[in-house]
Design a protein around this motif. Sequence first.
Motif, PDB file in Angstrom:
ATOM      1  N   GLN A  56      -7.058  -4.954   0.761  1.00 56.64           N
ATOM      2  CA  GLN A  56      -7.098  -4.627   2.182  1.00 56.64           C
ATOM      3  C   GLN A  56      -6.858  -3.141   2.447  1.00 56.64           C
ATOM      4  O   GLN A  56      -7.619  -2.523   3.200  1.00 56.64           O
ATOM      5  CB  GLN A  56      -6.113  -5.476   2.979  1.00 56.64           C
ATOM      6  N   PRO A  57      -5.848  -2.512   1.836  1.00 59.55           N
ATOM      7  CA  PRO A  57      -5.720  -1.054   2.013  1.00 59.55           C
ATOM      8  C   PRO A  57      -6.941  -0.293   1.504  1.00 59.55           C
ATOM      9  O   PRO A  57      -7.321   0.726   2.085  1.00 59.55           O
ATOM     10  CB  PRO A  57      -4.466  -0.701   1.213  1.00 59.55           C
ATOM     11  N   PHE A  58      -7.541  -0.789   0.440  1.00 64.30           N
ATOM     12  CA  PHE A  58      -8.756  -0.168  -0.078  1.00 64.30           C
ATOM     13  C   PHE A  58      -9.879  -0.260   0.952  1.00 64.30           C
ATOM     14  O   PHE A  58     -10.561   0.732   1.236  1.00 64.30           O
ATOM     15  CB  PHE A  58      -9.176  -0.850  -1.379  1.00 64.30           C
ATOM     16  N   ALA A  74      -3.544   1.646  -1.620  1.00 65.12           N
ATOM     17  CA  ALA A  74      -4.399   0.774  -2.418  1.00 65.12           C
ATOM     18  C   ALA A  74      -3.958   0.709  -3.879  1.00 65.12           C
ATOM     19  O   ALA A  74      -4.305  -0.235  -4.592  1.00 65.12           O
ATOM     20  CB  ALA A  74      -5.848   1.245  -2.335  1.00 65.12           C
ATOM     21  N   TYR A  75      -3.236   1.723  -4.328  1.00 63.40           N
ATOM     22  CA  TYR A  75      -2.517   1.691  -5.592  1.00 63.40           C
ATOM     23  C   TYR A  75      -1.053   1.978  -5.287  1.00 63.40           C
ATOM     24  O   TYR A  75      -0.752   2.864  -4.469  1.00 63.40           O
ATOM     25  CB  TYR A  75      -3.013   2.752  -6.575  1.00 63.40           C
ATOM     26  N   VAL A  76      -0.166   1.262  -5.955  1.00 65.69           N
ATOM     27  CA  VAL A  76       1.268   1.511  -5.819  1.00 65.69           C
ATOM     28  C   VAL A  76       1.818   1.738  -7.217  1.00 65.69           C
ATOM     29  O   VAL A  76       1.836   0.821  -8.046  1.00 65.69           O
ATOM     30  CB  VAL A  76       1.993   0.338  -5.138  1.00 65.69           C
ATOM     31  N   ARG A  77       2.262   2.969  -7.467  1.00 61.90           N
ATOM     32  CA  ARG A  77       2.768   3.306  -8.801  1.00 61.90           C
ATOM     33  C   ARG A  77       4.284   3.305  -8.812  1.00 61.90           C
ATOM     34  O   ARG A  77       4.932   3.857  -7.925  1.00 61.90           O
ATOM     35  CB  ARG A  77       2.251   4.681  -9.233  1.00 61.90           C
ATOM     36  N   ASP A  78       4.843   2.677  -9.833  1.00 61.53           N
ATOM     37  CA  ASP A  78       6.284   2.662 -10.061  1.00 61.53           C
ATOM     38  C   ASP A  78       6.517   2.998 -11.520  1.00 61.53           C
ATOM     39  O   ASP A  78       6.443   2.130 -12.390  1.00 61.53           O
ATOM     40  CB  ASP A  78       6.863   1.288  -9.713  1.00 61.53           C
ATOM     41  N   GLY A  79       6.742   4.293 -11.790  1.00 59.38           N
ATOM     42  CA  GLY A  79       6.861   4.736 -13.174  1.00 59.38           C
ATOM     43  C   GLY A  79       5.537   4.573 -13.889  1.00 59.38           C
ATOM     44  O   GLY A  79       4.513   5.106 -13.462  1.00 59.38           O
ATOM     45  N   ASP A  80       5.547   3.816 -14.973  1.00 63.00           N
ATOM     46  CA  ASP A  80       4.321   3.580 -15.726  1.00 63.00           C
ATOM     47  C   ASP A  80       3.618   2.300 -15.304  1.00 63.00           C
ATOM     48  O   ASP A  80       2.603   1.917 -15.906  1.00 63.00           O
ATOM     49  CB  ASP A  80       4.630   3.520 -17.227  1.00 63.00           C
ATOM     50  N   VAL A  92      -8.186   8.698  -6.944  1.00 62.63           N
ATOM     51  CA  VAL A  92      -6.981   7.907  -7.225  1.00 62.63           C
ATOM     52  C   VAL A  92      -5.822   8.374  -6.343  1.00 62.63           C
ATOM     53  O   VAL A  92      -5.099   7.551  -5.758  1.00 62.63           O
ATOM     54  CB  VAL A  92      -6.585   8.007  -8.708  1.00 62.63           C
ATOM     55  N   ARG A  93      -5.660   9.674  -6.235  1.00 60.63           N
ATOM     56  CA  ARG A  93      -4.563  10.197  -5.415  1.00 60.63           C
ATOM     57  C   ARG A  93      -4.717   9.787  -3.960  1.00 60.63           C
ATOM     58  O   ARG A  93      -3.735   9.404  -3.300  1.00 60.63           O
ATOM     59  CB  ARG A  93      -4.507  11.720  -5.552  1.00 60.63           C
ATOM     60  N   GLU A  94      -5.939   9.845  -3.446  1.00 59.40           N
ATOM     61  CA  GLU A  94      -6.170   9.413  -2.068  1.00 59.40           C
ATOM     62  C   GLU A  94      -5.877   7.925  -1.906  1.00 59.40           C
ATOM     63  O   GLU A  94      -5.290   7.503  -0.895  1.00 59.40           O
ATOM     64  CB  GLU A  94      -7.626   9.700  -1.663  1.00 59.40           C
ATOM     65  N   LEU A  95      -6.274   7.128  -2.878  1.00 58.21           N
ATOM     66  CA  LEU A  95      -6.038   5.694  -2.798  1.00 58.21           C
ATOM     67  C   LEU A  95      -4.559   5.355  -2.917  1.00 58.21           C
ATOM     68  O   LEU A  95      -4.091   4.374  -2.320  1.00 58.21           O
ATOM     69  CB  LEU A  95      -6.852   4.973  -3.874  1.00 58.21           C
TER      70      LEU A  95
END
Length: 206
Positions: A102-104, A88-94, A80-83
């Motif tokens: 595409q990033p994946f 491929a994941y964009v976290r904004d708070g919760d 998850v951290r690498e992604l």
Amino acid sequence: MSVPTTQHPVPYYSQWESRTLVPEFITGRRDAADDPLWQKSGADTPREYAFWAPRMCGVACLRMVLDFWRHSVPPSVPLVRELCEAGAYVRDGDAVKGLIYQPFADYVGARWGLKAESVPDLAASHIHEAIASGRLVLMSVHKTVRTPEIDPPSKGGHLVLAVGASKEGVMLHNPSGLPGVSQEHAPVSWARFDRFYAGRGVIVGE
């Protein structure tokens, strides 16, 4: 030309470490932080694991892909951290946006040397062809595909891995499937699958 029936011997990974407890996690009877195997995820704390576990269907699919093609399989939270670093994941708070295809796909190619193609308009017939050619397919479906006999309220939002296909239907590894019922090699007819399938995915091969 007809496409033959194909089934790949893909190892199964759940998005929760305790795959037998999935019914309790998805119904809320047990918090993921109380997963007795949470440390296997590589998370620093039970809360970190509990945050990501319900969101890690794509990570579980990636771990299946890596194992099938004989790569080392990292724990889920380090992946998850690498992604996240790959976009491929964009976290904004919760809130988390992703899995972003595409990033994946770019990450899978750069990090693991596999050929990954993001396909925003992926017909069911192309899924069958991809499986028959030796590839695997991550597909966006509604999470209730674990009980395909019940119509879902919408399509998409959850990732499963197509590991087999025939003229009659598709065979799924579902990261949030029910143990002994719909986790591994779970058959779904094309007619039923269409009710869950959002028409997009990622095709992965060597």
